[in-house]
Design an enzyme around this catalytic site. Structure first.
Site, PDB file in Angstrom:
ATOM      1  CG  HIS A   1       9.528  -9.550 -32.996  1.00 11.44           C
ATOM      2  ND1 HIS A   1      10.402  -9.172 -31.994  1.00 11.44           N
ATOM      3  CD2 HIS A   1       9.765  -8.721 -34.052  1.00 11.44           C
ATOM      4  CE1 HIS A   1      11.154  -8.174 -32.438  1.00 11.44           C
ATOM      5  NE2 HIS A   1      10.784  -7.881 -33.680  1.00 11.44           N
TER       6      HIS A   1
ATOM      7  CB  ILE B   1      -0.952   0.009   1.220  1.00 13.80           C
ATOM      8  CG1 ILE B   1      -1.950  -1.157   1.105  1.00 13.80           C
ATOM      9  CG2 ILE B   1      -1.683   1.348   1.338  1.00 13.80           C
ATOM     10  CD1 ILE B   1      -2.945  -1.257   2.243  1.00 13.80           C
TER      11      ILE B   1
HETATM   12  P1  FAD Z   1     -12.916  -8.117   1.999  1.00 13.01           P
HETATM   13  O1  FAD Z   1     -12.700  -7.669   0.617  1.00 13.01           O
HETATM   14  O2  FAD Z   1     -12.356  -7.308   3.097  1.00 13.01           O
HETATM   15  O3  FAD Z   1     -14.487  -8.234   2.176  1.00 13.01           O
HETATM   16  C1  FAD Z   1     -15.089  -8.520   3.386  1.00 13.01           C
HETATM   17  C2  FAD Z   1     -16.497  -7.970   3.342  1.00 13.01           C
HETATM   18  O4  FAD Z   1     -17.221  -8.521   4.440  1.00 13.01           O
HETATM   19  C3  FAD Z   1     -16.590  -6.453   3.505  1.00 13.01           C
HETATM   20  O5  FAD Z   1     -17.496  -5.931   2.574  1.00 13.01           O
HETATM   21  C4  FAD Z   1     -17.105  -6.272   4.923  1.00 13.01           C
HETATM   22  O6  FAD Z   1     -17.870  -5.089   5.083  1.00 13.01           O
HETATM   23  C5  FAD Z   1     -17.993  -7.493   5.051  1.00 13.01           C
HETATM   24  N1  FAD Z   1     -18.256  -7.923   6.421  1.00 13.01           N
HETATM   25  C6  FAD Z   1     -17.371  -8.132   7.419  1.00 13.01           C
HETATM   26  N2  FAD Z   1     -17.994  -8.607   8.516  1.00 13.01           N
HETATM   27  C7  FAD Z   1     -19.306  -8.699   8.184  1.00 13.01           C
HETATM   28  C8  FAD Z   1     -20.460  -9.125   8.879  1.00 13.01           C
HETATM   29  N3  FAD Z   1     -20.380  -9.583  10.122  1.00 13.01           N
HETATM   30  N4  FAD Z   1     -21.646  -9.080   8.239  1.00 13.01           N
HETATM   31  C9  FAD Z   1     -21.738  -8.623   6.962  1.00 13.01           C
HETATM   32  N5  FAD Z   1     -20.680  -8.212   6.259  1.00 13.01           N
HETATM   33  C10 FAD Z   1     -19.478  -8.250   6.857  1.00 13.01           C
HETATM   34  N6  FAD Z   1      -5.369  -7.532  -3.509  1.00 13.01           N
HETATM   35  C11 FAD Z   1      -5.060  -7.928  -4.754  1.00 13.01           C
HETATM   36  O7  FAD Z   1      -5.097  -9.125  -5.032  1.00 13.01           O
HETATM   37  N7  FAD Z   1      -4.711  -7.034  -5.720  1.00 13.01           N
HETATM   38  C12 FAD Z   1      -4.657  -5.706  -5.474  1.00 13.01           C
HETATM   39  O8  FAD Z   1      -4.340  -4.921  -6.365  1.00 13.01           O
HETATM   40  C13 FAD Z   1      -4.974  -5.251  -4.173  1.00 13.01           C
HETATM   41  N8  FAD Z   1      -4.933  -3.952  -3.887  1.00 13.01           N
HETATM   42  C14 FAD Z   1      -5.258  -3.547  -2.628  1.00 13.01           C
HETATM   43  C15 FAD Z   1      -5.166  -2.185  -2.338  1.00 13.01           C
HETATM   44  C16 FAD Z   1      -5.463  -1.738  -1.072  1.00 13.01           C
HETATM   45  C17 FAD Z   1      -5.374  -0.259  -0.775  1.00 13.01           C
HETATM   46  C18 FAD Z   1      -5.892  -2.657  -0.073  1.00 13.01           C
HETATM   47  C19 FAD Z   1      -6.266  -2.176   1.293  1.00 13.01           C
HETATM   48  C20 FAD Z   1      -5.979  -4.006  -0.356  1.00 13.01           C
HETATM   49  C21 FAD Z   1      -5.652  -4.454  -1.625  1.00 13.01           C
HETATM   50  N9  FAD Z   1      -5.683  -5.807  -1.950  1.00 13.01           N
HETATM   51  C22 FAD Z   1      -5.338  -6.222  -3.201  1.00 13.01           C
HETATM   52  C23 FAD Z   1      -6.089  -6.819  -0.964  1.00 13.01           C
HETATM   53  C24 FAD Z   1      -7.547  -7.205  -1.187  1.00 13.01           C
HETATM   54  O9  FAD Z   1      -8.349  -6.054  -1.102  1.00 13.01           O
HETATM   55  C25 FAD Z   1      -7.985  -8.241  -0.173  1.00 13.01           C
HETATM   56  O10 FAD Z   1      -7.087  -9.326  -0.179  1.00 13.01           O
HETATM   57  C26 FAD Z   1      -9.365  -8.741  -0.497  1.00 13.01           C
HETATM   58  O11 FAD Z   1     -10.293  -7.686  -0.495  1.00 13.01           O
HETATM   59  C27 FAD Z   1      -9.804  -9.813   0.506  1.00 13.01           C
HETATM   60  O12 FAD Z   1     -11.080 -10.252   0.176  1.00 13.01           O
HETATM   61  P2  FAD Z   1     -12.070 -10.823   1.276  1.00 13.01           P
HETATM   62  O13 FAD Z   1     -13.310 -11.219   0.543  1.00 13.01           O
HETATM   63  O14 FAD Z   1     -11.397 -11.819   2.105  1.00 13.01           O
HETATM   64  O15 FAD Z   1     -12.391  -9.604   2.250  1.00 13.01           O
HETATM   65  P1  NAI Z   2       2.488  -4.855   3.918  1.00 14.50           P
HETATM   66  O1  NAI Z   2       2.574  -6.024   4.800  1.00 14.50           O
HETATM   67  O2  NAI Z   2       2.594  -5.030   2.465  1.00 14.50           O
HETATM   68  O3  NAI Z   2       3.604  -3.798   4.322  1.00 14.50           O
HETATM   69  C1  NAI Z   2       3.699  -3.270   5.604  1.00 14.50           C
HETATM   70  C2  NAI Z   2       5.087  -2.685   5.788  1.00 14.50           C
HETATM   71  O4  NAI Z   2       5.093  -1.912   6.975  1.00 14.50           O
HETATM   72  C3  NAI Z   2       6.160  -3.754   5.936  1.00 14.50           C
HETATM   73  O5  NAI Z   2       7.234  -3.468   5.086  1.00 14.50           O
HETATM   74  C4  NAI Z   2       6.546  -3.656   7.408  1.00 14.50           C
HETATM   75  O6  NAI Z   2       7.885  -3.997   7.650  1.00 14.50           O
HETATM   76  C5  NAI Z   2       6.276  -2.190   7.677  1.00 14.50           C
HETATM   77  N1  NAI Z   2       6.023  -1.878   9.073  1.00 14.50           N
HETATM   78  C6  NAI Z   2       5.291  -2.589   9.968  1.00 14.50           C
HETATM   79  N2  NAI Z   2       5.273  -1.962  11.164  1.00 14.50           N
HETATM   80  C7  NAI Z   2       6.009  -0.834  11.028  1.00 14.50           C
HETATM   81  C8  NAI Z   2       6.348   0.234  11.898  1.00 14.50           C
HETATM   82  N3  NAI Z   2       5.930   0.270  13.160  1.00 14.50           N
HETATM   83  N4  NAI Z   2       7.130   1.226  11.432  1.00 14.50           N
HETATM   84  C9  NAI Z   2       7.553   1.221  10.129  1.00 14.50           C
HETATM   85  N5  NAI Z   2       7.267   0.229   9.266  1.00 14.50           N
HETATM   86  C10 NAI Z   2       6.490  -0.778   9.697  1.00 14.50           C
HETATM   87  O7  NAI Z   2       1.118  -4.133   4.337  1.00 14.50           O
HETATM   88  P2  NAI Z   2       0.274  -2.993   3.631  1.00 14.50           P
HETATM   89  O8  NAI Z   2       1.087  -2.218   2.666  1.00 14.50           O
HETATM   90  O9  NAI Z   2      -0.404  -2.290   4.746  1.00 14.50           O
HETATM   91  O10 NAI Z   2      -0.789  -3.811   2.825  1.00 14.50           O
HETATM   92  C11 NAI Z   2      -1.586  -4.782   3.475  1.00 14.50           C
HETATM   93  C12 NAI Z   2      -1.858  -5.914   2.576  1.00 14.50           C
HETATM   94  O11 NAI Z   2      -2.836  -5.555   1.605  1.00 14.50           O
HETATM   95  C13 NAI Z   2      -0.675  -6.375   1.729  1.00 14.50           C
HETATM   96  O12 NAI Z   2       0.192  -7.202   2.452  1.00 14.50           O
HETATM   97  C14 NAI Z   2      -1.365  -7.121   0.650  1.00 14.50           C
HETATM   98  O13 NAI Z   2      -1.706  -8.390   1.121  1.00 14.50           O
HETATM   99  C15 NAI Z   2      -2.622  -6.298   0.439  1.00 14.50           C
HETATM  100  N6  NAI Z   2      -2.422  -5.404  -0.710  1.00 14.50           N
HETATM  101  C16 NAI Z   2      -2.180  -5.941  -1.931  1.00 14.50           C
HETATM  102  C17 NAI Z   2      -1.966  -5.153  -3.014  1.00 14.50           C
HETATM  103  C18 NAI Z   2      -1.648  -5.773  -4.314  1.00 14.50           C
HETATM  104  O14 NAI Z   2      -1.833  -6.983  -4.446  1.00 14.50           O
HETATM  105  N7  NAI Z   2      -1.180  -5.027  -5.297  1.00 14.50           N
HETATM  106  C19 NAI Z   2      -2.017  -3.685  -2.922  1.00 14.50           C
HETATM  107  C20 NAI Z   2      -2.236  -3.222  -1.574  1.00 14.50           C
HETATM  108  C21 NAI Z   2      -2.457  -4.061  -0.528  1.00 14.50           C
END
Ligand code: FAD
Ligand code: NAI
Length: 477
Positions: free
Chosen positions: A456, A196
């Site tokens: 290519h 992130i």
């Molecule tokens: P979530 O997507 O978190 O969905 C859970 C849902 O359950 C939510 O809508 C929540 O409101 C609902 N919920 C929770 N508890 C309840 C309840 N009791 N009753 C009803 N509803 C409930 N992953 C990638 O693979 N590619 C990416 O590019 C990527 N980019 C990311 C960028 C960011 C900024 C972040 C934060 C994450 C990113 N991720 C990415 C990670 C990805 O978003 C998560 O791995 C994924 O959303 C997980 O899916 P999930 O269904 O487990 O949970």
């Molecule tokens: P992350 O685990 O990718 O990175 C967290 C970073 O924060 C690590 O490098 C860690 O060493 C550092 N950190 C932890 N505690 C700290 C502290 N006290 N001070 C300074 N540095 C510290 O977690 P992030 O970026 O929050 O994303 C969460 C997860 O969401 C990812 O691991 C990934 O699973 C998912 N995600 C996936 C994306 C994708 O697939 N493109 C994009 C964004 C999120």
């Protein structure tokens, strides 16, 4: 409308909504409960991924990359852009439209597949009598109780906060606030150089913020192949991201308009930095809030994840859990694969998730993508391997694109030549990695890829060349 279902899914993110669709496809009466609300308090299924994760971040990454190209890269093509500016509210509005298209798409898919959607919070009421399964309370606009013979929990994750530093989403931002900054901050601080931090740091740097990333670990992107991580770090620093590794975060003080971060740098010196906004991206924690799991004795592990076995079975009969709320990488496609596999297991089929071939992508520019083992992992495990790399600098399509940064790297078993890992930093790495995933899923050798005809000029030729390089036979480098 019947309130008794074969399958009830709690959570409508990628894990939950995909599980619900697959269960319905398999002939089960299926409900999906999700509590996410849009700005008008209406349903916004799709979870973190659709609302404040994968989708909006990629929308902003695209907008900001277009802006950067217009400012720098276009000139090389002879395209002049005068008076370039960016309208941040419009960029955010476009992102919101993209998110809404995805929310609406999921509601449409529920209708198409006859999944009954409930908007509200789902929680365990009790294990129902008479073989009906579990009673689930849905607290939405109204309160109702439904039953499910099988329950799939897909409640996702929440951002981890620093101790005593709650997110206010104005100065101290989680991913939610980082995706909604309404004017370019002059100085943006990011704690955590993970996925992130790098993606959101890139967005705001490209549109003009001075971005400083503070990372606790001494190594940059420790989970990434070292050679690839080093190359990426070099490129990000060249772009202007200030990355400080090995820091120890101290006091953080939020004022009215700015936030001061005190930290110790990697040499042990006390430092102080003042930022207009601070993104805290230090990982995510599983979300089980409000499930009332204690009422039915659902077990969590020591880190708060729902405890599951390899097949996503919990300790309760017919209760399953998938996605971010269980062990394994927090990725949307991992959640989806688990959701499909669980629905198929409920149907008595052999649902399958191969954890060795889950790709990772970081959508920076250049993108970083990988699958399988890193070179440092192979060394630590004592596996004999061969490595081959090919730089995009030597790829004709990359030159035509004007994006020659990075490389493709293959790691193959020294004896059998089976591909053990593929690592890419460079243009369109997110797309190129699929070929490696397919190859590894079929347990291909590097020689297999080297002998396949690649179009290519295409970036994928770099993949073929890296496979050739495993036996020191690359043709164009
Ligand atoms: P979530 O997507 O978190 O969905 C859970 C849902 O359950 C939510 O809508 C929540 O409101 C609902 N919920 C929770 N508890 C309840 C309840 N009791 N009753 C009803 N509803 C409930 N992953 C990638 O693979 N590619 C990416 O590019 C990527 N980019 C990311 C960028 C960011 C900024 C972040 C934060 C994450 C990113 N991720 C990415 C990670 C990805 O978003 C998560 O791995 C994924 O959303 C997980 O899916 P999930 O269904 O487990 O949970
Ligand atoms: P992350 O685990 O990718 O990175 C967290 C970073 O924060 C690590 O490098 C860690 O060493 C550092 N950190 C932890 N505690 C700290 C502290 N006290 N001070 C300074 N540095 C510290 O977690 P992030 O970026 O929050 O994303 C969460 C997860 O969401 C990812 O691991 C990934 O699973 C998912 N995600 C996936 C994306 C994708 O697939 N493109 C994009 C964004 C999120």
């Amino acid at each position: 409308m019947s309130k008794n279902f074969d399958v009830v899914v709690i959570g409508g993110g990628p894990g939950g909504y995909i599980a619900a669709i697959r269960a319905a496809q398999l002939g089960f009466s299926t409900a999906c409960i999700d509590e996410w609300k849009n700005a008008k308090n209406g349903p916004a299924p799709g979870g973190t991924c659709t609302n404040v994760g994968c989708i909006p971040s990629k929308a902003l990454l695209q907008s900001s990359e277009n802006f950067e190209h217009a400012g720098h890269a276009f000139a090389d093509h002879g395209i002049k852009v005068d008076g370039l500016s960016i309208d941040i509210p419009k960029m955010l509005a476009r992102k919101d439209t993209v998110v809404k298209q995805n929310n609406d798409g999921i509601l449409y898919l529920f209708k198409k597949n006859k999944v009954t959607f409930f908007h509200g919070r789902g929680s365990f009421a009790k294990a129902a009598d008479g073989g009906a399964g579990y009673e689930i309370k849905v607290a939405g606009a109204a309160e109702e109780t439904i039953t499910g013979k099988h329950i799939i929990l897909a409640t996702g994750s929440n951002p981890r906060q620093l101790p005593n530093l709650p997110f206010d989403e104005k100065l101290i931002l989680s991913n939610t606030g980082a995706l909604a900054i309404d004017a370019v901050p002059k100085k943006l601080g990011v704690i955590g150089a993970g996925v992130i931090g790098l993606e959101m740091g890139s967005v705001w740097r490209r549109v003009g913020a001075e971005v400083t990333v503070l990372e606790a670990l001494p190594a940059f992107l420790g989970a990434v192949d070292e050679q690839i991580a080093k190359e990426a770090q070099k490129l990000f620093v060249k772009q202007g991201l200030a990355i400080h590794l090995g820091v120890k975060i101290g006091a953080i003080t939020a004022g009215k308009k700015d936030v001061t971060v005190e930290y110790t740098d990697d040499k042990g010196n006390a430092q102080k930095a003042v930022f207009d906004k601070l993104i805290v991206s230090i990982g995510r924690v599983p979300n089980t809030t409000g499930l009332n799991h204690d009422a039915v004795g659902l077990k969590l592990d020591e880190r708060g994840f729902i405890a599951v076995d390899h097949d996503c079975k919990t300790n309760l009969p017919n209760v399953w859990a998938v996605g971010d709320v269980v062990r394994g990488p927090m990725l949307a496609h991992k959640a989806e694969e688990e959701g499909v596999a669980v629905a198929e297991r409920i149907a008595g089929q052999h649902g399958h998730v191969n954890f060795n071939t889950i790709p990772w992508v970081i959508y920076t520019s250049p993108e970083i993508a990988w699958v399988g083992k890193t070179e440092q992992q192979l060394k630590a495990e004592g596996v004999a391997y061969k490595a081959g790399t090919f730089p995009f600098m030597a790829n004709g399509r990359a030159r035509a694109l004007g994006d020659t940064s990075g490389m493709v790297k293959f790691l193959a078993d020294a004896k059998t030549d089976e591909i053990l890992g593929v690592h890419i930093v460079g243009p369109m790495a997110s797309e190129l990695i699929s070929e490696a995933v397919v190859a590894m899923e079929f347990r291909a050798s590097a020689e297999d890829i080297a002998r396949i005809c690649h179009a290519h000029p295409s970036l994928s030729e770099a993949t073929k060349e890296a496979a050739l390089a495993v036996d020191k036979r690359s043709l164009n480098f």
